[in-house]
Enzyme design. Structure first.
Site, PDB file in Angstrom:
ATOM      1  N   TYR A   1       7.962  -6.971  -1.620  1.00  0.00           N
ATOM      2  CA  TYR A   1       8.646  -6.336  -0.493  1.00  0.00           C
ATOM      3  C   TYR A   1       7.921  -6.723   0.781  1.00  0.00           C
ATOM      4  CZ  TYR A   1       4.760  -3.046  -0.338  1.00  0.00           C
ATOM      5  OH  TYR A   1       3.515  -2.501  -0.237  1.00  0.00           O
TER       6      TYR A   1
ATOM      7  N   THR B   1      -1.097   1.619   3.864  1.00  0.00           N
ATOM      8  CA  THR B   1      -2.161   2.333   3.155  1.00  0.00           C
ATOM      9  C   THR B   1      -3.434   1.497   2.973  1.00  0.00           C
ATOM     10  OG1 THR B   1      -1.325   1.659   0.976  1.00  0.00           O
ATOM     11  CG2 THR B   1      -0.513   3.755   1.871  1.00  0.00           C
ATOM     12  N   ASP B   2      -3.309   0.152   3.079  1.00  0.00           N
ATOM     13  CA  ASP B   2      -4.465  -0.690   2.735  1.00  0.00           C
ATOM     14  C   ASP B   2      -5.683  -0.440   3.633  1.00  0.00           C
ATOM     15  OD1 ASP B   2      -2.923  -1.762   0.745  1.00  0.00           O
ATOM     16  OD2 ASP B   2      -2.578  -3.689   1.724  1.00  0.00           O
TER      17      ASP B   2
ATOM     18  N   LYS C   1      -8.800   4.774  -0.146  1.00  0.00           N
ATOM     19  CA  LYS C   1      -7.779   4.308  -1.083  1.00  0.00           C
ATOM     20  C   LYS C   1      -8.486   3.876  -2.355  1.00  0.00           C
ATOM     21  CE  LYS C   1      -3.791   1.301  -1.603  1.00  0.00           C
ATOM     22  NZ  LYS C   1      -2.866   0.315  -0.987  1.00  0.00           N
TER      23      LYS C   1
ATOM     24  N   GLU D   1     -34.399   6.191   1.389  1.00  0.00           N
ATOM     25  CA  GLU D   1     -35.513   6.054   0.445  1.00  0.00           C
ATOM     26  C   GLU D   1     -36.773   5.720   1.235  1.00  0.00           C
ATOM     27  OE1 GLU D   1     -33.984   3.070  -2.171  1.00  0.00           O
ATOM     28  OE2 GLU D   1     -34.595   1.441  -0.848  1.00  0.00           O
TER      29      GLU D   1
ATOM     30  N   SER E   1      -0.726  -3.445   7.098  1.00  0.00           N
ATOM     31  CA  SER E   1      -2.012  -2.985   7.641  1.00  0.00           C
ATOM     32  C   SER E   1      -3.172  -3.914   7.310  1.00  0.00           C
ATOM     33  CB  SER E   1      -2.316  -1.545   7.224  1.00  0.00           C
ATOM     34  OG  SER E   1      -2.741  -1.469   5.895  1.00  0.00           O
TER      35      SER E   1
ATOM     36  N   THR F   1       3.963   0.066   4.276  1.00  0.00           N
ATOM     37  CA  THR F   1       4.970   0.226   3.233  1.00  0.00           C
ATOM     38  C   THR F   1       5.886   1.401   3.518  1.00  0.00           C
ATOM     39  OG1 THR F   1       3.504  -0.783   1.636  1.00  0.00           O
ATOM     40  CG2 THR F   1       5.249   0.573   0.729  1.00  0.00           C
TER      41      THR F   1
HETATM   42  N1  ASP Z   1       0.259  -3.726   2.274  1.00  0.00           N
HETATM   43  C1  ASP Z   1       0.744  -2.443   2.709  1.00  0.00           C
HETATM   44  C2  ASP Z   1       0.058  -2.083   4.018  1.00  0.00           C
HETATM   45  O1  ASP Z   1      -1.068  -1.668   4.013  1.00  0.00           O
HETATM   46  C3  ASP Z   1       0.462  -1.428   1.661  1.00  0.00           C
HETATM   47  C4  ASP Z   1       0.953  -0.028   1.939  1.00  0.00           C
HETATM   48  O2  ASP Z   1       1.270   0.346   3.048  1.00  0.00           O
HETATM   49  O3  ASP Z   1       0.981   0.771   0.950  1.00  0.00           O
HETATM   50  O4  ASP Z   1       0.643  -2.249   5.049  1.00  0.00           O
END
Ligand code: ASP
Length: 325
Positions: free
Chosen positions: A26, A92-93, A165, A281, A59, A13
């Site tokens: 997007y 971010t994923d 995340k 455990e 990602s 993103t």
């Molecule tokens: N779907 C996006 C990715 O992981 C989400 C992001 O980058 O925030 O490429």
């Protein structure tokens, strides 16, 4: 003197375009690295940036082929005396998995920072410029070395091992567990919480481009052995359980997994809980299981793959790697 930083771009993103400042839909991975560096050129950052496009993907599609290209580009950049540090732009994923994989396999002598954004580049409140400027601040800091791979999101610096995340929306989407953040950053200021922790600055484990198959098996109320069997492939060398509570499972599932272990498959107990610390455990010795400690299932999978690729198979050695940081 300005730091010389190499930016390795993989998409996400942070390089996404919506075509609208307020829309929900997007495409991730639209802006190329040259255009991106031109965009950040106006920020007045005090670093000399050079870029390389490794991929331009969402990602969700991240995995071994791009990891290989990224790893070798990073090693080449870090070997260059003129390079003071590396920044990776990433969706971010699955950012936490890539950051942790690199943390395990890249030397810690120079700063390596992974950064992303939650909003596409043409959205109102785009966080990518801020996060990128923060990443430059961190990667330019000599004191970032010796901390392994770092993740910069939302004015915080996280250790790759801790970061996860935790939200699907909003700029404040990442958290560190069990350590929170290891530093606070703005484009103008950087505060570390404590000294660098990596005693050995070399790579912890060797890189192997053929990571062995490891399954993550999600458990839930009502799960039966057949449900578990369906989630495990024939060639699986390791199983990470996203167990209930502290890596718990029904007794028939435990018996099935102990049998798998007896046939050479490594079994790691992690938790499906958000902040799931899983300790050893009493039964683990008899079953031959490993406790994931603070690693969530997807990161436990990365560590187990790296260990197996490095021919580390004894439960006590694997447990030591899960205990360490
Ligand atoms: N779907 C996006 C990715 O992981 C989400 C992001 O980058 O925030 O490429």
């Amino acid at each position: 003197m300005s730091a010389h930083l190499t930016v390795l771009a993989t998409g996400g993103t942070i390089a996404g375009i919506a075509g609208s400042a307020i829309g929900h839909e997007y495409n991730a991975g639209e802006i190329g690295i040259d255009a991106y560096l031109e965009k950040v050129g106006g920020l007045g950052l005090s670093a000399v940036l050079s870029g390389k496009q490794i991929a331009n993907i969402d990602s969700a599609d991240m995995g071994p082929p791009v990891w290989n290209a990224l790893y070798f580009a990073m090693r080449a950049a870090l070997a260059d005396e003129a390079c003071d540090g590396v920044i990776v732009t990433h969706g971010t994923d699955t950012l936490e998995e890539t950051a942790f994989l690199l943390d395990l396999t890249i030397p810690a002598r120079k700063p390596v920072v992974v950064v992303g954004a939650m909003r596409p580049a043409d959205a109102v409140g785009y966080d990518g410029l801020r996060n990128f400027a923060n990443a430059v601040r961190v990667a330019s800091d000599g004191d970032a070395a010796g901390r392994g791979v770092l993740v910069v999101m939302g004015d915080r610096v996280f250790a790759a091992r801790d970061v996860r995340k935790v939200r699907t929306r909003g700029a404040d989407a990442f958290r560190g567990f069990p350590r929170g953040s290891v530093g606070l950053v703005t484009p103008a200021a950087l505060d570390w919480f404590g000294a660098p922790w990596r005693r050995d600055l070399g790579a912890m484990f060797e890189w192997h481009d053929d990571l062995p198959p490891v399954a993550v098996v999600y458990l839930y109320a009502g799960v039966v052995v057949d449900d578990v069997v369906r989630q495990i492939g024939e060639d699986t060398q390791g199983v990470v359980i996203a167990g209930v509570g502290e890596g718990n499972m029904p007794e028939p599932v435990r018996r099935y997994l102990a049998d798998l272990k007896a046939h050479g498959v490594v079994v790691v107990r992690a938790s499906r809980a958000d902040e799931g610390l899983v300790d050893r455990e009493a039964d683990d010795d008899a079953n031959g299981f490993v406790a994931a400690r603070a690693l969530n299932p997807q990161k436990a999978r990365i560590l187990l793959q790296v260990l197996l690729a490095n021919a580390i198979r004894a439960p006590e050695d694997i447990q030591r790697a899960f205990d360490g940081r």
